[in-house]
Scaffold this active site. Structure first.
Site, PDB file in Angstrom:
ATOM      1  N   TYR A 117      -5.532  25.413   0.304  1.00  0.00           N
ATOM      2  CA  TYR A 117      -6.350  26.489   0.596  1.00  0.00           C
ATOM      3  C   TYR A 117      -5.952  27.456   1.693  1.00  0.00           C
ATOM      4  O   TYR A 117      -5.807  27.861   2.548  1.00  0.00           O
ATOM      5  CB  TYR A 117      -7.800  26.774   0.491  1.00  0.00           C
ATOM      6  N   LYS A 125      -6.194  13.510  -8.414  1.00  0.00           N
ATOM      7  CA  LYS A 125      -5.047  13.824  -9.990  1.00  0.00           C
ATOM      8  C   LYS A 125      -4.302  13.413  -9.176  1.00  0.00           C
ATOM      9  O   LYS A 125      -3.373  13.520  -9.170  1.00  0.00           O
ATOM     10  CB  LYS A 125      -5.351  15.500  -9.991  1.00  0.00           C
ATOM     11  N   ASP A 139      -9.436  16.295 -14.505  1.00  0.00           N
ATOM     12  CA  ASP A 139      -9.009  16.934 -15.998  1.00  0.00           C
ATOM     13  C   ASP A 139     -10.633  16.513 -16.483  1.00  0.00           C
ATOM     14  O   ASP A 139     -11.125  17.156 -16.997  1.00  0.00           O
ATOM     15  CB  ASP A 139      -7.517  17.213 -16.559  1.00  0.00           C
ATOM     16  N   ASP A 155     -18.391  25.093  -9.810  1.00  0.00           N
ATOM     17  CA  ASP A 155     -18.340  26.012 -10.407  1.00  0.00           C
ATOM     18  C   ASP A 155     -19.251  25.978 -11.981  1.00  0.00           C
ATOM     19  O   ASP A 155     -20.070  26.547 -12.311  1.00  0.00           O
ATOM     20  CB  ASP A 155     -17.949  27.383 -10.654  1.00  0.00           C
ATOM     21  N   ASP A 214     -13.730  22.830  -5.115  1.00  0.00           N
ATOM     22  CA  ASP A 214     -14.411  25.004  -5.490  1.00  0.00           C
ATOM     23  C   ASP A 214     -14.960  24.981  -7.053  1.00  0.00           C
ATOM     24  O   ASP A 214     -15.411  25.723  -7.918  1.00  0.00           O
ATOM     25  CB  ASP A 214     -13.108  25.382  -4.985  1.00  0.00           C
TER      26      ASP A 214
END
Ligand code: NAD
Length: 353
Positions: free
Chosen positions: A141, A186, A219, A247, A243
């Protein structure tokens, strides 16, 4: 105690839930004999409309001079043109980096009474009590961006010290809880994740040998959060993965409107905001759930002002209000009466008193 709190209502339902949080903080001040002074400033779309800048200099100056910042939400369709040069989210990203708040702490707590509001089976939600610690001022970001007509790139960059300090925050939290830390990366494809994993393994071995460290690929973590949410204690991860996972985790609680967050750096001054956005679909209707913002005010009392009893009292008041059946539309079952934002806030303040 005396404290100066900057309020940044922002856009959409932001002003409604910020007002609710302020009223609860005022009730805390009255009850416990504190003196909180509030100063309201512009951010996001409201600031773009007023002066063309999503984070005006007056807002930065006020935030740098206060004890804590309470934010509503930014953004909305009016400012959502992806090609616009000035966007509400830029104000939020700049505020986080200006204040140096690199650790975003998002507790996910399930109220038994709201199990029906979650899309997950109630038996999976039993005992869910976790905290996601998201790195907030680095990664993709904040990396360099390029764009031409046919291609675009976003650089994901992490330095060891950025990983160390966020993992340390998470490990300290875990040490005070069930002693379990899950680091999400990851590392099978991303170099930044391989650095993340190396630094995390080394730091935990050197400084937190009593912590049980689990490592998950993002994942797999997305899947495990739904299949065995109660196994998690503290989850630490980088900016973008955090992020997305937060959620997802919010759905365990049934509604985005329930969950708070605290963004902290090396000083006591923090940035507190509900995890939800500006909810344009319900803006202006007076029906937003204020619980996430009010729970964020509790985190403000605890982390920036050191008022632990007061923070716990606010959290208990939310819990009692829910147990007594108070519901905003997002968490109400079909046959339950629905409170407006202000009615829900009043119920919580009555429970506090
Ligand atoms: P959102 O969180 O605003 O809304 C998602 C859904 O949850 C909507 O159906 C909304 O009505 C509901 N919801 C959210 N908060 C609620 C509350 N307090 N009470 C009841 N229902 C609630 O996410 P979105 O729709 O993806 O984004 C809307 C805007 O908010 C976008 O412009 C986005 O960029 C912005 N946004 C801002 C922040 C922030 O300020 N930190 C975070 C996320 C999204």
């Amino acid at each position: 105690m005396e404290a100066l709190i900057v309020l940044l209502p922002g856009d959409g339902i932001g002003p409604d839930v910020t007002t609710a949080a302020k009223q609860v903080l005022e009730a805390v001040a009255d009850k416990y004999g504190h003196r909180f002074t509030f100063r309201e400033e512009l951010i996001g779309g409201a600031a773009i409309d007023a002066c063309g800048d999503p984070l005006p200099p007056a807002t930065i100056a006020a935030c740098e001079a206060c004890d804590a910042v309470m934010l509503g939400a930014v953004g909305g369709p009016k400012w959502s043109d992806p090609n616009a040069e000035v966007r509400p989210e830029q104000g939020l990203l700049k505020l986080r980096s200006t204040l140096g708040v690199y650790a975003n702490i998002r507790p996910v707590r399930i109220y038994d009474e709201l199990a029906a509001a979650s899309p997950l089976k109630p038996e999976l939600l039993n005992g869910v009590d976790l905290i996601v610690v998201r790195e907030l001022t680095g990664g993709i970001y904040f990396g360099e961006k390029t764009r031409n007509e046919s291609s675009a790139s976003d650089l994901c960059l992490y330095n060891s010290y950025e990983i160390e300090r966020i993992v340390r925050v998470a490990a300290k939290l875990a040490a005070g809880r069930r002693g379990k830390l899950c680091s999400v990366d990851k590392a099978n494809v991303l170099e930044t994740s391989r650095l993340w994993r190396d630094v995390t393994d080394r730091l935990i071995a050197a400084e937190f040998s009593n912590i049980e460290l689990e490592t998950l690929l993002v994942d797999a973590a997305a899947m495990h959060l739904l299949s065995r949410p109660s196994d998690f204690d503290v989850i630490v991860t980088e900016n973008m993965f955090g992020d997305i996972l937060t959620d997802e985790a919010s759905m365990l609680a049934g509604s985005m409107g329930m969950l708070p967050s605290a963004s902290l750096g090396d000083s006591a001054r923090g940035l507190y905001e509900p995890i939800h956005g500006s909810a344009p679909d319900i803006a202006g209707q007076g029906i937003a759930n204020p619980c996430g913002a009010i729970a964020s005010a509790a985190l403000l009392l605890r982390h920036s002002l050191g008022l632990h009893d007061e923070a716990a009292a606010v959290e208990t008041a939310i819990s009692v209000a829910i147990t007594n059946g108070a519901r905003t539309a997002d968490i109400a079952a079909d046959d339950e009466a629905v409170e407006s934002t202000t009615e829900m806030t009043d119920v919580i303040i009555r429970c506090l008193n």
